[in-house]
Design a protein around this motif. Structure first.
Motif, PDB file in Angstrom:
ATOM      1  N   GLU A 144       0.838  -1.204   0.000  1.00 43.29           N
ATOM      2  CA  GLU A 144       0.000   0.000   0.000  1.00 43.29           C
ATOM      3  C   GLU A 144       0.874   1.255   0.000  1.00 43.29           C
ATOM      4  N   HIS A 171       0.220   6.211  -1.124  1.00 44.37           N
ATOM      5  CA  HIS A 171      -0.638   6.219   0.071  1.00 44.37           C
ATOM      6  C   HIS A 171      -1.147   7.658   0.222  1.00 44.37           C
ATOM      7  N   HIS A 212      -6.410   5.665  -3.145  1.00 44.80           N
ATOM      8  CA  HIS A 212      -5.533   6.711  -2.596  1.00 44.80           C
ATOM      9  C   HIS A 212      -4.984   7.700  -3.628  1.00 44.80           C
ATOM     10  N   HIS A 233      -9.550  -0.485  -1.984  1.00 50.04           N
ATOM     11  CA  HIS A 233     -10.402  -0.076  -0.852  1.00 50.04           C
ATOM     12  C   HIS A 233     -10.840   1.373  -1.032  1.00 50.04           C
ATOM     13  N   ASP A 349     -10.816  -2.617   4.654  1.00 52.34           N
ATOM     14  CA  ASP A 349      -9.976  -1.777   5.522  1.00 52.34           C
ATOM     15  C   ASP A 349     -10.078  -2.215   6.987  1.00 52.34           C
TER      16      ASP A 349
HETATM   17 ZN   LIG Z   1      -5.556   2.857   2.727  1.00 53.27          ZN
END
Ligand SMILES: [Zn+2]
Length: 410
Positions: A144, A171, A212, A233, A349
């Motif tokens: 991530e 991120h 993101h 996510h 998440d």
């Molecule tokens: Zn995240």
């Protein structure tokens, strides 16, 4: 986002109290939903439980009284495949970032090694299905934040060799080669090197994850990627105006190239009301963050759990609104209407954000199946949303990788 980092996850001890009374219990799931749910391969593309592995005394094989994920609760909730997130804050870069990422990859692999009866490492869609046939949970990994490759494609290749199957391009902060949705844009999307990263991910069979990233980074990645992409996510910006969420246009464009948006359960991404309340009184979050730092120092796992506990306390005290899991269904339904049932999935998440009431942990997942059936979704569409769409994207990404390697053009 600091808020997401600090204010985190679902804690069951609170959830079993008075606040749960309006939510159906697991035994209220209809026989039809239960049958369908446990016959499906349920895939979750984003879990931050990895931070707990680093804590030393956390055992994935034992039922934990805190957090959302462990093998017994994944089994109880019918979660068949889980992507453990390899995550460090954007501000950590260079060799230190690589060291942290490798430690986390090792921690995931060690948990798998210690629990061979319950969980097995998977790196392809076929391996996920094989795990299922053996009655095991498939463990996968996603990095991530592209900052963890430290501007070096050989590091990306090493992560892929160790089993990493997606990378989120950024991120919360920009990389040196891609803009984040929650930082000031400096690259106008992807730099030339950023485009090379996407090309190399395609060749390696590592899914390009656009959660993101800024809208322009998304557009650039979509134009470059030869394989379908995922948002591991992210939720719907039309319902909750977070820059981290996807607009209807973005979801349509992702779907047009075969991709999937995996709906995030974090209340700050699900609910405009929650977001507005946080914004209206910044002192609430500031106080939570202060207390979290006092209790946890630099310990990320502690921060995630304590942040969630304190946020839940603020909800109980009436400082922040109480958001139910039905909001997840609203986002799934909106995404399906916009992008189609072939292009929506689940990216909780869990263990990294604030879960809504009713979705405190993996045991609650059958509620999603129940709610979608109640809305009139066909069993085939429910199966796709639960996991088949993600497995389709994985297979397609693997095919593109094989083709690129065979053509040897890269
Ligand atoms: Zn995240």
């Amino acid at each position: 986002m600091l808020r997401t980092i600090i204010a985190a996850v679902a804690v069951l001890c609170v959830a079993d109290g008075v606040f749960m009374s309006a939510t159906p219990k697991a035994d209220e799931i209809s026989a039809r939903a239960r049958k369908l749910h446990f016959a499906s391969i349920v895939v979750d593309t984003h879990d931050d439980t990895t931070q707990r592995f680093l804590d030393g005394d956390f055992d994935l094989g034992a039922r934990s009284a805190s957090g959302s994920i462990d093998i017994p609760r994944m089994k109880e909730g019918g979660l068949g495949a889980i992507f453990f997130s390899i995550w460090i804050p954007s501000k950590i870069t260079g060799p230190e970032a690589i060291k942290h990422a490798l430690d986390q990859i090792d921690a995931v692999r060690e948990q798998v090694r210690k629990h061979p009866k319950g969980i097995v490492l998977a790196t392809t869609a076929v391996e996920v299905r094989d795990a299922r046939k053996q009655g095991k949970i498939a463990a996968l990994m996603g990095v991530e934040g592209g900052h963890m490759i430290a501007n070096d494609l050989s590091v990306l290749r090493s992560y892929a060799a160790l089993g990493v199957r997606y990378m989120t391009l950024t991120h919360s902060g920009n990389d040196e080669w891609a803009d984040s949705s929650t930082d000031t844009a400096v690259h106008n999307g992807l730099t030339d090197f950023g485009k090379d990263v996407v090309r190399e991910m395609n060749r390696l069979g590592v899914m390009v994850d656009i959660s993101h990233v800024s809208d322009k980074t998304f557009a650039d990645a979509l134009a470059i990627s030869k394989a379908p992409m995922i948002a591991s996510h992210s939720s719907c910006r039309a319902i909750c105006d977070a820059p981290r969420n996807m607009t209807d246009e973005m979801m349509k464009a992702l779907a047009a190239k075969g991709g999937v948006v995996q709906i995030n359960y974090h209340v700050g991404f699900l609910s405009q009301e929650f977001r507005d309340a946080e914004k209206a009184d910044p002192k609430i979050n500031a106080a939570i963050e202060h207390e979290v730092t006092k209790r946890c120092g630099d310990n990320e796992a502690c921060q995630l759990l304590e942040g969630d506990k304190l946020t839940r306390e603020a909800v109980e005290q009436g400082k922040l609104p109480r958001i139910g899991y039905e909001k997840i269904i609203e986002h799934i339904d909106h995404a399906v209407k916009v992008a189609g049932a072939d292009h929506v999935g689940l990216g909780s998440d869990f263990d990294g954000a604030n879960m809504p009431y009713g979705m405190e942990d993996a045991t609650k997942l059958p509620l999603i199946t129940e709610a979608l059936l109640k809305k009139g979704y066909s069993e085939s569409d429910v199966r796709k949303i639960l996991g088949e769409n993600t497995l389709r994207v994985m297979s397609e990404v693997e095919r593109v990788s094989r083709d690129l390697n065979a053509n040897n053009k890269n």
